[in-house]
Design a protein around this motif. Structure first.
Motif, PDB file in Angstrom:
ATOM      1  N   ALA A  25       0.872  -1.177   0.000  1.00  0.00           N
ATOM      2  CA  ALA A  25       0.000   0.000   0.000  1.00  0.00           C
ATOM      3  C   ALA A  25       0.910   1.229   0.000  1.00  0.00           C
ATOM      4  O   ALA A  25       1.259   1.755   1.054  1.00  0.00           O
ATOM      5  CB  ALA A  25      -0.921  -0.001   1.215  1.00  0.00           C
ATOM      6  N   ARG A  76      -1.255  -2.556  -4.929  1.00  0.00           N
ATOM      7  CA  ARG A  76      -2.635  -2.943  -5.235  1.00  0.00           C
ATOM      8  C   ARG A  76      -3.522  -1.758  -5.605  1.00  0.00           C
ATOM      9  O   ARG A  76      -4.481  -1.924  -6.357  1.00  0.00           O
ATOM     10  CB  ARG A  76      -3.241  -3.685  -4.036  1.00  0.00           C
ATOM     11  N   GLN A  77      -3.249  -0.579  -5.042  1.00  0.00           N
ATOM     12  CA  GLN A  77      -3.987   0.634  -5.383  1.00  0.00           C
ATOM     13  C   GLN A  77      -2.949   1.693  -5.750  1.00  0.00           C
ATOM     14  O   GLN A  77      -2.019   1.944  -4.972  1.00  0.00           O
ATOM     15  CB  GLN A  77      -4.846   1.112  -4.211  1.00  0.00           C
ATOM     16  N   ASP A 106      -7.343   0.170 -11.094  1.00  0.00           N
ATOM     17  CA  ASP A 106      -6.747   0.116  -9.761  1.00  0.00           C
ATOM     18  C   ASP A 106      -6.133   1.456  -9.353  1.00  0.00           C
ATOM     19  O   ASP A 106      -5.362   1.529  -8.399  1.00  0.00           O
ATOM     20  CB  ASP A 106      -5.702  -1.001  -9.663  1.00  0.00           C
ATOM     21  N   VAL A 108      -6.025   5.173  -7.726  1.00  0.00           N
ATOM     22  CA  VAL A 108      -6.631   5.905  -6.612  1.00  0.00           C
ATOM     23  C   VAL A 108      -7.028   7.293  -7.111  1.00  0.00           C
ATOM     24  O   VAL A 108      -6.212   7.993  -7.717  1.00  0.00           O
ATOM     25  CB  VAL A 108      -5.652   6.036  -5.431  1.00  0.00           C
ATOM     26  N   SER A 290      -3.307   0.797   3.654  1.00  0.00           N
ATOM     27  CA  SER A 290      -4.601   0.278   3.219  1.00  0.00           C
ATOM     28  C   SER A 290      -5.735   0.904   4.015  1.00  0.00           C
ATOM     29  O   SER A 290      -6.793   1.252   3.472  1.00  0.00           O
ATOM     30  CB  SER A 290      -4.647  -1.244   3.366  1.00  0.00           C
ATOM     31  N   LEU A 293      -6.306   4.497   2.789  1.00  0.00           N
ATOM     32  CA  LEU A 293      -6.950   4.553   1.474  1.00  0.00           C
ATOM     33  C   LEU A 293      -8.399   4.088   1.519  1.00  0.00           C
ATOM     34  O   LEU A 293      -9.186   4.389   0.627  1.00  0.00           O
ATOM     35  CB  LEU A 293      -6.148   3.721   0.468  1.00  0.00           C
ATOM     36  N   ARG A 294      -8.760   3.381   2.579  1.00  0.00           N
ATOM     37  CA  ARG A 294     -10.176   3.008   2.797  1.00  0.00           C
ATOM     38  C   ARG A 294     -10.922   4.114   3.527  1.00  0.00           C
ATOM     39  O   ARG A 294     -12.109   3.995   3.782  1.00  0.00           O
ATOM     40  CB  ARG A 294     -10.286   1.715   3.609  1.00  0.00           C
TER      41      ARG A 294
END
Length: 298
Positions: A25, A76-77, A106, A108, A290, A293-294
């Motif tokens: 991340a 992943r992002q 993927d 952001v 992570s 970013l959530r």
């Protein structure tokens, strides 16, 4: 026992497997409109004049290749951090960022801001359209983060809980408005802000770590921290590595990809050789970023 970092980029997936991580991340990745990126690279090509040291771009590829490289590492992002250097740029950069997020599955959705009369309006628009990561660069933009023009935007971002990656440290070049004091003033007015201090605030490492301890939603990113390159001009001060261990849940991976003068794997190895343990690495490389970013805050 601390798992050794990857020797080269090809070893990154195996290193993540050894840690039991699903990926990386990385909160500090740059994608820019191509004409702007070429100008940025041209600036780094003159780094000997600007910084007194060469700064070769390791990942000088087209956008599709750069995306593929990051995916191969396990990112992943993929953020697309942009930043204006004058008034009137932020709104069209945000439009470009929204398009990037639409065409890169993927990617952001990022955005940026600048002290100008309409900043509150376009930050509100960016948030409404789904932006979940902002970037500011105090030295490049030559502005004060505590400029009152930014207050409407700071209020919106604090309420939304959306993280802002802010480069306010005085390395590699000090600016009129760099340093921790003006960021401290912003946080005094907006204590709920989710700020991510780029480069851990180098070289004012301890001063920015003080802000992390004082405010629940302030984080440090690891961009270029403890690498051989930056150890030449912004080495970690005494006691700082231990402090990073204590702040474990507030340290997030950053890289500055693609504008780094060494392989991506070296950043991971530089962090691993701090010898803060595998659990610290798991939090820094994956869990903390992570969560941000959530939209997670403290």
């Amino acid at each position: 026992m601390t798992t050794s970092g990857p020797v080269g980029d090809a070893e990154i997936p195996g290193y993540l497997d050894a840690l039991g991580l699903p990926g990386l991340a990385d909160i500090h990745v740059h994608f820019l409109p191509e004409p702007m990126l070429r100008k940025v690279w041209a600036y780094f090509d003159g780094a000997l004049e600007h910084y007194g040291t060469a700064w070769p771009i390791t990942y000088r590829f087209d956008e599709a290749t750069r995306l593929a490289v990051l995916r191969g590492f396990g990112v992943r992002q993929i953020p697309a951090l942009t930043y204006p250097h004058k008034a009137g740029m932020a709104r069209w950069l945000n439009e470009w960022n929204a398009d990037f997020a639409r065409r890169v599955p993927d990617g952001v959705h990022c955005a940026t801001l600048y002290p100008e009369p309409d900043v509150g309006s376009y930050v509100a628009q960016a948030l409404d359209s789904g932006a979940r990561l902002f970037k500011m660069h105090v030295q490049v933009g030559r502005y004060a983060p505590d400029d009152e023009l930014l207050d409407p935007a700071w209020s919106l971002l604090a309420e939304a809980g959306v993280p802002v990656v802010i480069h306010a440290g005085s390395a590699p070049i000090a600016g009129e408005f760099t340093g921790s004091q003006r960021v401290a003033r912003v946080l005094a007015r907006h204590p709920r802000l989710t700020l991510v201090i780029a480069h851990a605030g180098m070289p004012e490492y301890h001063e920015f770590a003080d802000l992390v301890e004082r405010y629940d939603n302030v984080h440090l990113d690891t961009t270029m921290v403890a690498t051989d390159f930056t150890d030449r001009f912004a080495p970690l001060p005494d006691g700082y590595a231990a402090r990073l261990g204590e702040l474990r849940d507030r340290v997030v991976l950053g890289s500055d990809f693609p504008n780094i003068p060494y392989p991506y794997a070296h950043q991971l190895t530089a962090l691993a050789r701090l010898d803060l343990g595998d659990d610290w690495m798991r939090d820094v490389l994956w869990r903390n970023g992570s969560r941000l970013l959530r939209g997670g805050t403290a």
